[in-house]
Design an enzyme around this catalytic site. Structure first.
Site, PDB file in Angstrom:
ATOM      1  N   ASP A 211      17.786  26.257  27.121  1.00 21.84           N
ATOM      2  CA  ASP A 211      17.592  26.308  28.565  1.00 21.84           C
ATOM      3  C   ASP A 211      16.262  26.991  28.885  1.00 21.84           C
ATOM      4  OD1 ASP A 211      17.976  27.011  31.369  1.00 21.84           O
ATOM      5  OD2 ASP A 211      20.095  26.552  31.003  1.00 21.84           O
TER       6      ASP A 211
ATOM      7  N   ARG B 142       9.213   4.297  50.122  1.00 22.67           N
ATOM      8  CA  ARG B 142       8.991   4.987  48.853  1.00 22.67           C
ATOM      9  C   ARG B 142       7.973   4.185  48.043  1.00 22.67           C
ATOM     10  NH1 ARG B 142      10.904   8.132  51.476  1.00 22.67           N
ATOM     11  NH2 ARG B 142      12.854   9.281  51.304  1.00 22.67           N
TER      12      ARG B 142
ATOM     13  N   ASN C 268      18.767  21.214  27.984  1.00 23.48           N
ATOM     14  CA  ASN C 268      20.120  21.798  28.021  1.00 23.48           C
ATOM     15  C   ASN C 268      21.197  20.735  28.243  1.00 23.48           C
ATOM     16  OD1 ASN C 268      19.929  21.192  30.701  1.00 23.48           O
ATOM     17  ND2 ASN C 268      20.273  23.270  31.459  1.00 23.48           N
ATOM     18  N   LEU C 269      20.774  19.476  28.301  1.00 25.62           N
ATOM     19  CA  LEU C 269      21.678  18.321  28.452  1.00 25.62           C
ATOM     20  C   LEU C 269      22.488  18.385  29.754  1.00 25.62           C
ATOM     21  CD1 LEU C 269      22.956  17.744  24.784  1.00 25.62           C
ATOM     22  CD2 LEU C 269      21.022  16.683  25.957  1.00 25.62           C
TER      23      LEU C 269
ATOM     24  N   GLY D 108      20.287  15.170  30.958  1.00 25.74           N
ATOM     25  CA  GLY D 108      19.811  14.251  29.926  1.00 25.74           C
ATOM     26  C   GLY D 108      20.906  13.873  28.941  1.00 25.74           C
TER      27      GLY D 108
ATOM     28  N   ALA E  96      13.938  20.201  34.659  1.00 24.06           N
ATOM     29  CA  ALA E  96      14.057  20.586  36.068  1.00 24.06           C
ATOM     30  C   ALA E  96      15.393  20.132  36.613  1.00 24.06           C
ATOM     31  CB  ALA E  96      12.943  19.939  36.894  1.00 24.06           C
TER      32      ALA E  96
ATOM     33  N   LYS F  78       9.186  22.898  43.315  1.00 17.30           N
ATOM     34  CA  LYS F  78       8.246  22.167  42.454  1.00 17.30           C
ATOM     35  C   LYS F  78       6.815  22.567  42.794  1.00 17.30           C
ATOM     36  CE  LYS F  78       9.131  19.312  39.764  1.00 17.30           C
ATOM     37  NZ  LYS F  78       9.598  19.408  38.332  1.00 17.30           N
TER      38      LYS F  78
ATOM     39  N   TYR G 171      13.835  21.525  47.024  1.00 21.20           N
ATOM     40  CA  TYR G 171      13.298  20.995  45.765  1.00 21.20           C
ATOM     41  C   TYR G 171      11.769  20.937  45.816  1.00 21.20           C
ATOM     42  CZ  TYR G 171      11.948  17.271  42.461  1.00 21.20           C
ATOM     43  OH  TYR G 171      11.332  16.535  41.490  1.00 21.20           O
TER      44      TYR G 171
HETATM   45  P1  NAD Z   1      16.135  13.953  34.477  1.00 25.77           P
HETATM   46  O1  NAD Z   1      17.190  14.712  35.207  1.00 25.77           O
HETATM   47  O2  NAD Z   1      16.502  12.698  33.781  1.00 25.77           O
HETATM   48  O3  NAD Z   1      15.384  14.917  33.451  1.00 25.77           O
HETATM   49  C1  NAD Z   1      15.387  16.310  33.550  1.00 25.77           C
HETATM   50  C2  NAD Z   1      15.845  16.847  32.220  1.00 25.77           C
HETATM   51  O4  NAD Z   1      15.774  18.277  32.268  1.00 25.77           O
HETATM   52  C3  NAD Z   1      17.282  16.481  31.890  1.00 25.77           C
HETATM   53  O5  NAD Z   1      17.342  15.933  30.598  1.00 25.77           O
HETATM   54  C4  NAD Z   1      18.044  17.810  31.976  1.00 25.77           C
HETATM   55  O6  NAD Z   1      19.129  17.866  31.078  1.00 25.77           O
HETATM   56  C5  NAD Z   1      16.937  18.784  31.642  1.00 25.77           C
HETATM   57  N1  NAD Z   1      17.157  20.121  32.193  1.00 25.77           N
HETATM   58  C6  NAD Z   1      17.590  20.449  33.434  1.00 25.77           C
HETATM   59  N2  NAD Z   1      17.676  21.784  33.567  1.00 25.77           N
HETATM   60  C7  NAD Z   1      17.280  22.309  32.381  1.00 25.77           C
HETATM   61  C8  NAD Z   1      17.143  23.624  31.895  1.00 25.77           C
HETATM   62  N3  NAD Z   1      17.435  24.671  32.675  1.00 25.77           N
HETATM   63  N4  NAD Z   1      16.717  23.802  30.627  1.00 25.77           N
HETATM   64  C9  NAD Z   1      16.428  22.760  29.836  1.00 25.77           C
HETATM   65  N5  NAD Z   1      16.540  21.482  30.241  1.00 25.77           N
HETATM   66  C10 NAD Z   1      16.955  21.261  31.499  1.00 25.77           C
HETATM   67  O7  NAD Z   1      15.000  13.673  35.578  1.00 25.77           O
HETATM   68  P2  NAD Z   1      13.637  12.862  35.444  1.00 25.77           P
HETATM   69  O8  NAD Z   1      13.661  11.854  36.535  1.00 25.77           O
HETATM   70  O9  NAD Z   1      13.367  12.429  34.040  1.00 25.77           O
HETATM   71  O10 NAD Z   1      12.597  13.980  35.864  1.00 25.77           O
HETATM   72  C11 NAD Z   1      11.814  14.662  34.910  1.00 25.77           C
HETATM   73  C12 NAD Z   1      10.826  15.564  35.628  1.00 25.77           C
HETATM   74  O11 NAD Z   1       9.972  14.814  36.475  1.00 25.77           O
HETATM   75  C13 NAD Z   1      11.476  16.613  36.522  1.00 25.77           C
HETATM   76  O12 NAD Z   1      10.697  17.780  36.426  1.00 25.77           O
HETATM   77  C14 NAD Z   1      11.373  16.033  37.915  1.00 25.77           C
HETATM   78  O13 NAD Z   1      11.335  17.055  38.893  1.00 25.77           O
HETATM   79  C15 NAD Z   1      10.031  15.319  37.796  1.00 25.77           C
HETATM   80  N6  NAD Z   1       9.841  14.196  38.711  1.00 25.77           N
HETATM   81  C16 NAD Z   1      10.625  13.072  38.611  1.00 25.77           C
HETATM   82  C17 NAD Z   1      10.391  11.995  39.450  1.00 25.77           C
HETATM   83  C18 NAD Z   1      11.207  10.732  39.375  1.00 25.77           C
HETATM   84  O14 NAD Z   1      10.973   9.830  40.186  1.00 25.77           O
HETATM   85  N7  NAD Z   1      12.126  10.578  38.448  1.00 25.77           N
HETATM   86  C19 NAD Z   1       9.365  12.069  40.416  1.00 25.77           C
HETATM   87  C20 NAD Z   1       8.610  13.245  40.495  1.00 25.77           C
HETATM   88  C21 NAD Z   1       8.836  14.295  39.623  1.00 25.77           C
END
Ligand code: NAD
Length: 317
Positions: free
Chosen positions: A48, A209, A29-30, A33, A71, A141, A137
């Site tokens: 979404d 971390r 849904n950007l 992202g 997420a 999750k 959060y």
């Molecule tokens: P990010 O915010 O870059 O990516 C999440 C993406 O989901 C974004 O592009 C956002 O636009 C999209 N999004 C959000 N809500 C949405 C919706 N309702 N419908 C469709 N798209 C939606 O974050 P990331 O760091 O790339 O994380 C990706 C996944 O990994 C997430 O699920 C996060 O919880 C999980 N995660 C990340 C980390 C980390 O260190 N980055 C660690 C553990 C888990």
């Protein structure tokens, strides 16, 4: 299909899938992202995961595997807007699961999080530790992860749904947002230095971390995709090495040729949901995937800073 495929981790996974010859559909849904991070060879759908109607047409066209990363990924924002966090992370996952059931999708990989371990477990923490979420959060999750695994274990399904969850630790690298003050402490510090802003460390900086490079994380997901040994499994992805936030700050400054005598570093109050210590026990990933992180921390920081500098000079052109 990659949900959240315009985000930091999802966009790298889309690149890797395309490099392997898969056809990729990105749903995002950007909200966090970026459209320009989505590989040009991927089909992009702006939609979404909280809206079943946005998922339906994609699944109706045929999906072989779902990489579910969409997420709300900020601990702080989960406290600011718990309903949004719950809706996106848990309800969004339920919607993806319902679509997998309706269209008999055989494979789902889920982006889970180390935050579910909380503060009461030994560090490094193994997957068998009792979850003790310390943030909203982490709760949403964990709930989503359990929905995924419980659904796959249901006896009333007339097909095999094979699921894997990765409890990722602190993933870092190219495309992590340099401007989002709510996500990714390394990228926040790098963004601070590039913009000449003071660095703020929350709490005393002695919280630790486990920083794992995006390329190592992507390799694990890709190796798991068609690996039956990972079906039904929850797998930590980290390095096993804890780094304190103070040490991270010093490493970022050093990589810029600076130190605390020449750069302002402030201390602020602890954030709600902050964990005190975090590192992964990675024996399961080693056993199931023969996986080992390859990118040393110092090298990963240098690469990330080189990318971040290029971003900044691009935005000034
Ligand atoms: P990010 O915010 O870059 O990516 C999440 C993406 O989901 C974004 O592009 C956002 O636009 C999209 N999004 C959000 N809500 C949405 C919706 N309702 N419908 C469709 N798209 C939606 O974050 P990331 O760091 O790339 O994380 C990706 C996944 O990994 C997430 O699920 C996060 O919880 C999980 N995660 C990340 C980390 C980390 O260190 N980055 C660690 C553990 C888990």
């Amino acid at each position: 299909m990659i949900t959240g495929g315009a985000g930091f981790i999802g966009s790298h996974l889309a690149d890797a899938c395309i490099a392997r010859g898969y056809r990729v559909i990105v749903l995002d849904n950007l909200s966090g992202g970026r459209r320009d991070y989505v590989n040009a060879a991927a089909e992009f759908v702006q939609g979404d995961v909280t809206e079943p109607a946005h998922l339906e047409p994609i699944f109706a066209n045929g999906v072989d595997a779902v990489l579910h990363l969409a997420a709300q990924a900020s601990i702080r924002l989960s406290f600011a807007d718990p309903s949004h966090d719950l809706r996106t992370n848990t309800l969004g996952t339920i919607n993806v699961l319902q679509a997998c059931l309706a269209y008999r999708v055989p494979r789902l990989l889920f982006a889970s999080s180390m935050t579910i371990y909380g503060n009461s477990n030994p560090v490094p923490t193994a997957e068998s530790a009792a979850p003790d979420p310390a943030s909203y959060y982490a709760i949403t999750k964990y709930a989503a992860e359990r929905y995924v695994h419980l659904t796959a274990a249901r006896r009333d399904l007339d097909f095999q749904l094979n699921v894997t969850s990765f409890r990722m630790f602190n993933v870092y690298g190219e495309r992590q947002s340099l401007t989002n003050a709510y996500q990714g402490v390394m990228a926040i510090f790098i963004g601070n230095v590039l913009r000449g802003e003071p660095i703020t460390i929350h709490s005393d900086g002695e919280q630790s971390r486990d920083f794992v490079h995006i390329s190592d994380v992507v390799r694990a997901w890709m190796d798991a995709l068609e690996q039956p040994a990972t079906y039904g499994q929850v797998i930590n992805l980290g390095t096993g090495v804890p780094t304190t936030v103070n040490a991270l700050c010093d490493a970022v400054l050093r990589a810029f040729g600076k130190d605390r005598s020449s750069y302002p570093v402030h201390y602020g109050p602890a954030q709600p949901g902050d964990m005190r210590a975090s590192a992964a026990d990675i024996r399961r990933a080693q056993a199931l995937l023969n996986w080992q992180p390859r990118v040393p921390f110092a090298e990963g920081i240098q690469q990330t800073i080189a990318w971040a500098r290029a971003q900044l000079s691009d935005s000034r052109r």
